[in-house]
Design a protein around this motif. Structure first.
Motif, PDB file in Angstrom:
ATOM      1  N   ASP A   1      47.662  -0.344  58.944  1.00 49.31           N
ATOM      2  CA  ASP A   1      48.260   1.153  59.139  1.00 49.31           C
ATOM      3  C   ASP A   1      46.892   1.847  58.726  1.00 49.31           C
ATOM      4  OD1 ASP A   1      49.943   2.918  59.312  1.00 49.31           O
ATOM      5  OD2 ASP A   1      51.245   2.742  57.677  1.00 49.31           O
ATOM      6  N   GLY A   2      46.545   2.945  59.434  1.00 52.13           N
ATOM      7  CA  GLY A   2      45.674   4.070  59.356  1.00 52.13           C
ATOM      8  C   GLY A   2      44.147   3.433  59.885  1.00 52.13           C
TER       9      GLY A   2
ATOM     10  N   ASN B   1      41.885  11.951  60.698  1.00 54.56           N
ATOM     11  CA  ASN B   1      41.957  11.754  59.407  1.00 54.56           C
ATOM     12  C   ASN B   1      43.094  12.709  58.974  1.00 54.56           C
ATOM     13  OD1 ASN B   1      39.706   9.986  59.107  1.00 54.56           O
ATOM     14  ND2 ASN B   1      38.210  11.761  59.088  1.00 54.56           N
TER      15      ASN B   1
ATOM     16  N   HIS C   1      46.107  13.360  60.117  1.00 49.54           N
ATOM     17  CA  HIS C   1      47.469  12.501  59.852  1.00 49.54           C
ATOM     18  C   HIS C   1      47.238  11.192  59.619  1.00 49.54           C
ATOM     19  CE1 HIS C   1      48.786  16.215  61.986  1.00 49.54           C
ATOM     20  NE2 HIS C   1      47.860  16.266  62.791  1.00 49.54           N
ATOM     21  N   ASN C   2      46.211  10.447  59.303  1.00 52.72           N
ATOM     22  CA  ASN C   2      46.028   9.245  59.267  1.00 52.72           C
ATOM     23  C   ASN C   2      46.648   8.308  60.188  1.00 52.72           C
ATOM     24  OD1 ASN C   2      45.395   7.108  57.233  1.00 52.72           O
ATOM     25  ND2 ASN C   2      47.432   6.969  56.662  1.00 52.72           N
TER      26      ASN C   2
ATOM     27  N   THR D   1      46.682   5.634  62.733  1.00 53.57           N
ATOM     28  CA  THR D   1      46.224   4.324  63.429  1.00 53.57           C
ATOM     29  C   THR D   1      45.592   4.427  65.014  1.00 53.57           C
ATOM     30  OG1 THR D   1      48.068   3.353  62.283  1.00 53.57           O
ATOM     31  CG2 THR D   1      46.593   1.881  63.734  1.00 53.57           C
TER      32      THR D   1
END
Ligand SMILES: Nc1ncnc2c1ncn2[C@@H]1O[C@H](COP(=O)(O)OP(=O)(O)O)[C@@H](O)[C@H]1O
Ligand SMILES: [Mg+2]
Length: 264
Positions: free
Chosen positions: A31-32, A196, A198-199, A201
């Motif tokens: 995730d991310g 960044n 909205h983080n 993936t």
């Protein structure tokens, strides 16, 4: 988040043009994760993203998104949770529609068609706000047709549309390659900002090794339908273009000279 298990894809099976584009490839993203993807022409990078997005059926293997097996889900269904930006600025937006209409469509992705579609005053205020964040002056051109925008403006708008409803996964296929260097830099900066913020993936294909090293937390290199190098975190930060060339040379051998020109 995304788990790819042993997928393969051969084009033109049984003909003289038979080509194994993906060869038993597996990849798991956390995730991310912001992953840059590099590799020479024909390495299978675009095919990998196309398989994830459901453009072509996979020959074998499975693709899981958030623990759901999406391997058989059609492309339009996957589009409700996968954002995409392509190399061609003409592909991500509808030229004949106004900027606000394009954004309204993106905001309604995956929602029932019976919902009213015109953008509300409140929505337009929100779009104005988001467009201002791009720093391209588009906030004053909500009713302009998208066909009138420059390539860079269109890519920036496409990025905004792809991330308007937070996607589970963002796929970027050389989305700055068709832009002049200055515009490419702007769109790349915007990409980092949105990812960044909205983080998100993200898988980002690029031909530019410096960008691939600088951006994101993980880098994968592809060759002949396989991942031949996968590096993240501190180790990724320590990479150099020379080292990537060396890795590539080890995998590609003599063919390297042909591909060197496209890996800058
Ligand atoms: N739709 C298609 N039909 C036939 N062959 C394809 C198709 N898409 C890709 N290929 C072939 O698969 C291989 C990998 O292509 P691609 O994934 O586009 O590479 P990359 O994006 O790394 O340059 C290439 O040999 C290419 O010609
Ligand atoms: Mg490609």
């Amino acid at each position: 988040m995304l788990a790819i298990k042993n997928i393969s894809k051969t084009f033109n099976t049984g003909t003289v043009n038979e080509k194994k584009a993906l060869d038993n490839l597996s990849l798991t993203l956390n995730d991310g994760d912001f992953v840059t993807v590099i590799g020479g022409n024909g390495a299978g990078k675009s095919t990998l993203l196309n398989m994830i997005a459901g453009v072509f059926p996979i020959d074998c293997g499975h693709i899981y998104l958030d623990d759901k097996d999406v391997s058989l889900l059609p492309e339009h269904k996957r589009a409700t949770f996968i954002g995409r930006v392509f190399q061609d600025p003409l592909m991500g937006t509808a030229a004949d529609m106004a900027i606000y209409e394009n954004l309204a469509l993106a905001a309604r992705r995956g929602k029932s068609r019976t919902l009213a579609w015109g953008a509300s005053v409140k929505e337009n205020a929100e779009y104005k706000d988001k467009l201002a964040g791009l720093g391209l002056g588009l906030e004053d051109r909500l009713t302009s047709k998208v066909g009138l925008l420059s390539g860079g403006q269109r890519q920036a708008l496409t990025l905004l549309m792809a991330t308007l409803k937070k996607p589970d996964l963002l796929l970027l296929d050389e989305h700055t390659a068709a832009l002049d260097p200055l515009t490419a830099k702007k769109v790349l900066d915007l990409t980092e900002k949105l990812v960044n913020e909205h983080n998100l993936t993200t898988l980002m294909i690029t031909h530019n090794m410096k960008d691939a090293i600088r951006i994101g937390n993980r880098l994968i290199m592809m060759y002949n339908g396989k991942i031949i190098f996968d590096v993240e975190g501190e180790e990724k930060k320590k990479l150099s273009v020379e080292l990537l060339h060396e890795k590539f040379r080890q995998a590609a051998g003599e063919e390297f000279s042909d591909d060197r020109s496209v890996l800058i």
